[in-house]
Design an enzyme around this catalytic site. Structure first.
Site, PDB file in Angstrom:
ATOM      1  N   HIS A  94      31.677  21.829  17.724  1.00 23.13           N
ATOM      2  CA  HIS A  94      32.404  23.108  17.736  1.00 23.13           C
ATOM      3  C   HIS A  94      31.603  24.211  18.449  1.00 23.13           C
ATOM      4  O   HIS A  94      31.475  25.332  17.955  1.00 23.13           O
ATOM      5  CB  HIS A  94      32.688  23.502  16.280  1.00 23.13           C
ATOM      6  CG  HIS A  94      33.823  24.448  16.091  1.00 23.13           C
ATOM      7  ND1 HIS A  94      33.756  25.774  16.437  1.00 23.13           N
ATOM      8  CD2 HIS A  94      35.060  24.259  15.596  1.00 23.13           C
ATOM      9  CE1 HIS A  94      34.908  26.358  16.131  1.00 23.13           C
ATOM     10  NE2 HIS A  94      35.719  25.468  15.621  1.00 23.13           N
TER      11      HIS A  94
ATOM     12  N   GLU B 217      37.245  21.873  21.881  1.00 22.61           N
ATOM     13  CA  GLU B 217      36.867  20.875  20.873  1.00 22.61           C
ATOM     14  C   GLU B 217      37.597  19.568  21.152  1.00 22.61           C
ATOM     15  O   GLU B 217      38.808  19.484  20.971  1.00 22.61           O
ATOM     16  CB  GLU B 217      37.236  21.386  19.482  1.00 22.61           C
ATOM     17  CG  GLU B 217      36.683  22.744  19.155  1.00 22.61           C
ATOM     18  CD  GLU B 217      37.496  23.446  18.061  1.00 22.61           C
ATOM     19  OE1 GLU B 217      37.825  22.823  17.050  1.00 22.61           O
ATOM     20  OE2 GLU B 217      37.816  24.629  18.244  1.00 22.61           O
TER      21      GLU B 217
ATOM     22  N   HIS C 108      38.464  21.789   8.967  1.00 26.75           N
ATOM     23  CA  HIS C 108      37.108  21.357   9.357  1.00 26.75           C
ATOM     24  C   HIS C 108      36.295  20.732   8.217  1.00 26.75           C
ATOM     25  O   HIS C 108      35.103  21.011   8.065  1.00 26.75           O
ATOM     26  CB  HIS C 108      36.327  22.539   9.943  1.00 26.75           C
ATOM     27  CG  HIS C 108      36.879  23.069  11.246  1.00 26.75           C
ATOM     28  ND1 HIS C 108      37.626  22.310  12.108  1.00 26.75           N
ATOM     29  CD2 HIS C 108      36.773  24.306  11.823  1.00 26.75           C
ATOM     30  CE1 HIS C 108      37.958  23.045  13.166  1.00 26.75           C
ATOM     31  NE2 HIS C 108      37.459  24.261  13.025  1.00 26.75           N
TER      32      HIS C 108
HETATM   33  C1  BGC Z   1      40.247  26.586  14.928  1.00 30.44           C
HETATM   34  C2  BGC Z   1      40.485  28.038  14.638  1.00 30.44           C
HETATM   35  C3  BGC Z   1      39.495  28.464  13.602  1.00 30.44           C
HETATM   36  C4  BGC Z   1      38.117  28.241  14.156  1.00 30.44           C
HETATM   37  C5  BGC Z   1      37.077  28.602  13.144  1.00 30.44           C
HETATM   38  C6  BGC Z   1      38.858  26.437  15.453  1.00 30.44           C
HETATM   39  O1  BGC Z   1      38.591  25.101  15.652  1.00 30.44           O
HETATM   40  O2  BGC Z   1      41.186  26.081  15.829  1.00 30.44           O
HETATM   41  O3  BGC Z   1      41.792  28.254  14.160  1.00 30.44           O
HETATM   42  O4  BGC Z   1      39.661  29.794  13.251  1.00 30.44           O
HETATM   43  O5  BGC Z   1      37.944  26.906  14.482  1.00 30.44           O
HETATM   44  O6  BGC Z   1      35.934  28.976  13.735  1.00 30.44           O
END
Ligand code: BGC
Length: 379
Positions: free
Chosen positions: A213, A343, A139
């Site tokens: 998210h 997402e 991310h």
């Molecule tokens: C991921 C997860 C991660 C989470 C964090 C998601 O987008 O796929 O693996 O732990 O984000 O909040």
């Protein structure tokens, strides 16, 4: 008409037409009486002022968004009996977002999801990014787009109310090449849609994968989401290794607990999926059109959300890492599976997989992706 009645009507109309919200001195006009945007102070980060914007449509759907991380902090929609409730996880204060935010409601980037070992090679040059998720990059790194203050501007039309958020990610930020200029537009329409349009341009080739998210819980986080009914328009997913890095295979979901083509409760088969759902689904589409990706509904509240996107994939994350240590809005404790994310994005680790759809943005090109969340009630 009796004089006092006429006076009352005139006073009422006058008050409605000139009702003013604290939105940069903006007054509502007759066209926009049913839509409103209100701007309130939310705090300071990096010496920049942070605001909380409240968007409301004619059906009393309310969305709150802050320019810190582009975070959607609240979405209020009516349940089957018309009672409004907040259907996303988050916090009441800015400080709590600063202290510990597992990406609640945020815009994630420059590359949403994982990049293996935090490295990729582009045009013969190898780039190194932060490894903030075990051995891998997640991310956008240590300080991704979810942790910066965006410039914000309110926008309003006769059929929507919204916000333009802009951010310049400088060359070298978090290890990524190129100055990337990003714009996120959030629009709340009178058709009960929250539309996100994300655009970006760059002055050097770089990978770009941006998404929102939000963690949904259509039962207001009073219970977990295992009773929610989900369908995902995808016949395949990206197979991953034990670090959640794609292996390049796109196996079919048919006949496995991963198959959500037929709507069913998330809890029905989750115990057959090690760790819970945290997978990128390859959406059934042959071209980049705005098409239905997923439908989420909750028999308890009767609420429903349909998600349309131009993106090629959707990561379904069933809140597996929520463990009851986070106390969110209204003191609610977020336990395992108390929220889920859908997402809309490109596949994870695409810069290292030449067969995946391209995520490299080059100078002169425009990155542009749209996602629409349509709120409603189950039939
Ligand atoms: C991921 C997860 C991660 C989470 C964090 C998601 O987008 O796929 O693996 O732990 O984000 O909040």
């Amino acid at each position: 008409m009796k004089p006092f009645l006429r006076m009352f009507i005139l006073l009422f109309l006058g008050a409605s037409l000139f009702s003013c919200h604290d939105s940069g001195g903006k007054h509502e006009t007759a066209d926009t009486l049913t839509l409103s945007i209100m701007k309130s102070p939310f705090g300071f980060v990096d010496n920049k002022e942070v605001f909380l914007y409240t968007l409301t449509n004619q059906n009393d759907i309310t969305v709150k968004i802050t320019n810190y991380g582009g975070i959607i902090t609240q979405i209020w929609t009516p349940d089957k009996d018309g009672n409004p409730g907040d259907i996303v996880l988050g916090y009441d204060s800015l400080q709590e977002y600063l202290d510990n935010n597992p990406y609640f409601g945020a815009i994630v980037g420059r590359y949403a999801n994982r990049i293996a070992k935090g490295t990729f090679t582009l045009d013969g040059k190898t780039h190194t990014l932060a490894t903030n998720d075990g051995n891998n990059h997640l991310h956008g790194g240590e300080k991704g787009f979810d942790k910066v203050v965006w410039d914000s501007k309110e926008i309003q039309d006769s059929s929507y109310v919204g916000l333009d958020l802009t951010y310049l990610s400088k060359d070298g930020e978090e290890g990524y090449p190129g100055n990337l200029s990003v714009k996120v537009t959030y629009l709340l329409t009178n058709n009960d849609e929250l539309k996100t349009v994300i655009t970006a341009t760059t002055d050097q080739a770089c990978p770009v994968n941006l998404c929102n998210h939000t963690y949904f819980n259509l039962s207001k986080a009073d219970t977990n989401v295992l009773g929610h009914i989900l369908s995902i328009v995808a016949a395949q997913l990206t197979n991953v290794d034990n670090e959640m890095i794609p292996t390049s295979d796109l196996p079919p979901v048919a006949g496995t607990p991963m198959d959500f083509n037929t709507p069913h409760q998330i809890g029905t088969r989750i115990h057959h999926v090690k760790g819970g759902y945290d997978h990128n689904y390859v959406l059934d589409k042959t071209e980049k059109d705005l098409s239905l990706a997923a439908t989420l509904s909750d028999p308890k509240s009767g609420r429903k959300v349909k998600i349309y996107t131009t993106q090629p994939g959707i990561q379904f994350y069933s809140g597996n890492f929520l463990d009851g240590t986070i106390k969110g809005k209204e003191e609610k404790v977020y336990k395992k599976h108390y929220g889920l994310c859908l997402e809309t994005q490109h596949y994870p680790d695409s810069p290292n997989h030449s067969k995946f759809p391209n995520t490299i943005l080059r100078p002169g090109e425009e990155y542009r992706e749209i996602t629409v969340y349509k709120f409603g009630i189950m039939n």
